[in-house]
Design a protein around this motif. Structure first.
Motif, PDB file in Angstrom:
ATOM      1  N   ALA A  60       0.829  -1.204   0.000  1.00  0.00           N
ATOM      2  CA  ALA A  60       0.000   0.000   0.000  1.00  0.00           C
ATOM      3  C   ALA A  60       0.865   1.257   0.000  1.00  0.00           C
ATOM      4  O   ALA A  60       0.570   2.235  -0.697  1.00  0.00           O
ATOM      5  N   ALA A  61       1.954   1.224   0.778  1.00  0.00           N
ATOM      6  CA  ALA A  61       2.832   2.387   0.835  1.00  0.00           C
ATOM      7  C   ALA A  61       3.530   2.629  -0.502  1.00  0.00           C
ATOM      8  O   ALA A  61       3.608   3.767  -0.985  1.00  0.00           O
ATOM      9  N   LEU A  62       4.047   1.556  -1.122  1.00  0.00           N
ATOM     10  CA  LEU A  62       4.708   1.698  -2.421  1.00  0.00           C
ATOM     11  C   LEU A  62       3.718   2.171  -3.480  1.00  0.00           C
ATOM     12  O   LEU A  62       4.059   3.027  -4.320  1.00  0.00           O
ATOM     13  N   GLY A  63       2.515   1.641  -3.433  1.00  0.00           N
ATOM     14  CA  GLY A  63       1.496   2.094  -4.370  1.00  0.00           C
ATOM     15  C   GLY A  63       1.206   3.571  -4.213  1.00  0.00           C
ATOM     16  O   GLY A  63       1.004   4.286  -5.207  1.00  0.00           O
ATOM     17  N   GLY A  64       1.204   4.054  -2.974  1.00  0.00           N
ATOM     18  CA  GLY A  64       0.975   5.469  -2.728  1.00  0.00           C
ATOM     19  C   GLY A  64       2.060   6.346  -3.320  1.00  0.00           C
ATOM     20  O   GLY A  64       1.790   7.464  -3.782  1.00  0.00           O
ATOM     21  N   VAL A  65       3.287   5.848  -3.321  1.00  0.00           N
ATOM     22  CA  VAL A  65       4.391   6.597  -3.922  1.00  0.00           C
ATOM     23  C   VAL A  65       4.287   6.588  -5.445  1.00  0.00           C
ATOM     24  O   VAL A  65       4.442   7.622  -6.104  1.00  0.00           O
ATOM     25  N   VAL A  66       3.997   5.421  -5.995  1.00  0.00           N
ATOM     26  CA  VAL A  66       3.967   5.261  -7.454  1.00  0.00           C
ATOM     27  C   VAL A  66       2.796   6.010  -8.081  1.00  0.00           C
ATOM     28  O   VAL A  66       2.932   6.620  -9.142  1.00  0.00           O
ATOM     29  N   VAL A  67       1.636   5.976  -7.431  1.00  0.00           N
ATOM     30  CA  VAL A  67       0.436   6.547  -8.039  1.00  0.00           C
ATOM     31  C   VAL A  67       0.576   8.044  -8.264  1.00  0.00           C
ATOM     32  O   VAL A  67      -0.086   8.624  -9.133  1.00  0.00           O
ATOM     33  N   GLY A  68       1.468   8.698  -7.523  1.00  0.00           N
ATOM     34  CA  GLY A  68       1.706  10.113  -7.735  1.00  0.00           C
ATOM     35  C   GLY A  68       2.291  10.409  -9.097  1.00  0.00           C
ATOM     36  O   GLY A  68       2.154  11.535  -9.612  1.00  0.00           O
ATOM     37  N   SER A  69       2.935   9.404  -9.704  1.00  0.00           N
ATOM     38  CA  SER A  69       3.515   9.570 -11.038  1.00  0.00           C
ATOM     39  C   SER A  69       2.560   9.147 -12.144  1.00  0.00           C
ATOM     40  O   SER A  69       2.894   9.253 -13.325  1.00  0.00           O
ATOM     41  N   GLY A  70       1.394   8.631 -11.760  1.00  0.00           N
ATOM     42  CA  GLY A  70       0.411   8.209 -12.753  1.00  0.00           C
ATOM     43  C   GLY A  70      -0.124   6.826 -12.461  1.00  0.00           C
ATOM     44  O   GLY A  70       0.642   5.929 -12.094  1.00  0.00           O
TER      45      GLY A  70
END
Length: 419
Positions: free
Chosen positions: A376-386
């Motif tokens: 969930a944390a990694l997804g939160g970082v990645v989703v900021g880029s699209g």
């Protein structure tokens, strides 16, 4: 491979090759399994409750809903940190006593949360609940493996682990519906009462599967050779860690599945509920089939499941806007979400020697919760880029986990020198 081929052809003393009091009886102890299944439903419902009651809890404790979200994060992190140490501390307690006791602690801590005058006290209650929950889940899969025949472990665990999936479909919606009637404190108080009654039922129903020879075991021979025990520990722990990478990849995208459906796949918002229902239905089918698959093909089930997940992520990465392919990906992904967790637990138990079995249960619980939180944390970082970058990242992480599982399969099947 037939049902009776569930033994690993190795020198490792696995959970499936251990004889115990019930290993010659191929019938399932239905009463115990149903009681344990309901207990997993109750504990997972309690785990999920804050997610469905964020505004009410925030209003009652005078904090923002975003702060209440810390109750969810604290739960996963507590389990990841405390499961292993607590399992080691309680290793000499009989499982028939430890399971009801852990559930009773969860009930008491949930009651404390319901009565909490401040957020800090509510958080403390959640941390205690999570710690006891971690012990309960680490021990329950081991206990189930001891009360059924070796070639029925997968099916027995499928019964016990089916209700957690139901918790998301039934338990959480019921809690959300009742909050307008009894308030969030009433919902938590009711959950505490149900947990307490369930703990009493477990204390009355569960029976010791055999003579205990230390570590709460069931009378199995724990005198494994040093090399055999080391290989067992490496294989089972490494497999659990590799499985955590697969779960991490899953939660990178699952946390933001609604955005993937509407933004990446370009389905209308009206289709979201339908696709989520398809995903959930496929997951229910997966949970139902996981036990039979694990018993029928004990070595092939996990790799085949991961391959299906990789296929789904490839589709979402390469062709998210092709409706038919995207729906196929959702179905595959949903099936995997149901099959993989119980199949992985069965696989780890079958690789663990009797001496390492309880510890292996703690490893699974701790690492799986770490995978949920990290994904969930990694997804939160990645989703900021699209949103379109979520699936490729999940594909990479899951591929690493798949490779690790393949390599560890060689460790798990290598011959072990005789003592």
């Amino acid at each position: 491979m037939t049902d009776t081929d569930a033994r690993e052809p190795t020198g490792i003393p696995t959970a499936t090759t251990m004889s115990n009091a019930s290993s010659t009886d191929h019938t399932l102890p239905r009463a115990a399994l149903i009681a344990l299944s309901f207990s997993t439903f109750a504990t997972v419902t309690v785990e999920m409750l804050p997610s469905g009651l964020l505004p009410q809890i925030g209003g009652g404790l005078g904090v923002e809903p975003a702060v209440v979200g810390g109750l969810v994060t604290a739960w996963a992190l507590t389990i990841a940190v405390t499961s292993m140490p607590l399992v080691r501390v309680a290793r000499n307690v009989r499982r028939t006593r430890l399971l009801p006791a852990a559930l009773a602690v969860v009930a008491a801590a949930v009651l404390a949360t319901s009565l909490a005058p401040t957020f800090e006290i509510a958080l403390a209650g959640r941390i205690v609940s999570a710690a006891a929950h971690g012990v309960f889940w680490a021990v329950i899969v081991v206990y189930v493996s001891e009360i059924v025949a070796p070639d029925r472990i997968g099916r027995a665990l499928a019964i016990v682990l089916a209700d957690p999936a139901v918790a998301g479909l039934v338990g959480l919606p019921i809690g959300a519906a009742l909050v307008d009637v009894v308030g969030w404190r009433g919902v938590f108080g009711g959950a505490s009462a149900i947990l307490a009654v369930t703990a009493i039922a477990l204390a009355l129903i569960l029976t010791d599967p055999g003579r205990t020879t230390g570590g709460g075991s069931s009378g199995v021979d724990e005198r494994a050779s040093g090399s055999g025990w080391n290989r067992s520990a490496i294989a089972s722990t490494g497999t659990a860690l590799a499985g955590t990478l697969v779960l991490l990849g899953h939660f990178v995208v699952f946390t933001y599945i609604s955005m993937i459906v509407t933004d990446a796949a370009r389905f209308g918002s009206g289709s979201l509920a339908i696709l989520l229902a398809v995903f959930g239905a496929a997951g229910a089918v997966g949970v139902t089939a996981s036990g039979w698959l694990s018993d029928r093909w004990p070595r092939a089930t996990v790799p085949a499941t991961v391959l299906a997940l990789l296929t789904a992520f490839v589709i979402v990465t390469v062709a998210p806007t092709v409706p038919v392919l995207f729906v196929i990906a959702i179905v595959l992904w949903g099936l995997v979400s149901g099959v993989f967790p119980p199949a992985m637990q069965v696989r780890v138990l079958r690789l663990a020697s009797a001496r390492f079995r309880t510890t292996a249960g703690g490893v699974v619980v701790a690492t799986f919760n770490l995978g949920v939180a990290a994904g969930a944390a990694l997804g939160g970082v990645v989703v900021g880029s699209g949103v379109d970058r979520l699936a490729p990242v999940a594909l990479v992480v899951t591929t690493v986990g798949a490779v690790a599982l393949a390599l560890l399969a060689r460790v798990g099947t290598a011959p072990v020198p005789s003592p």
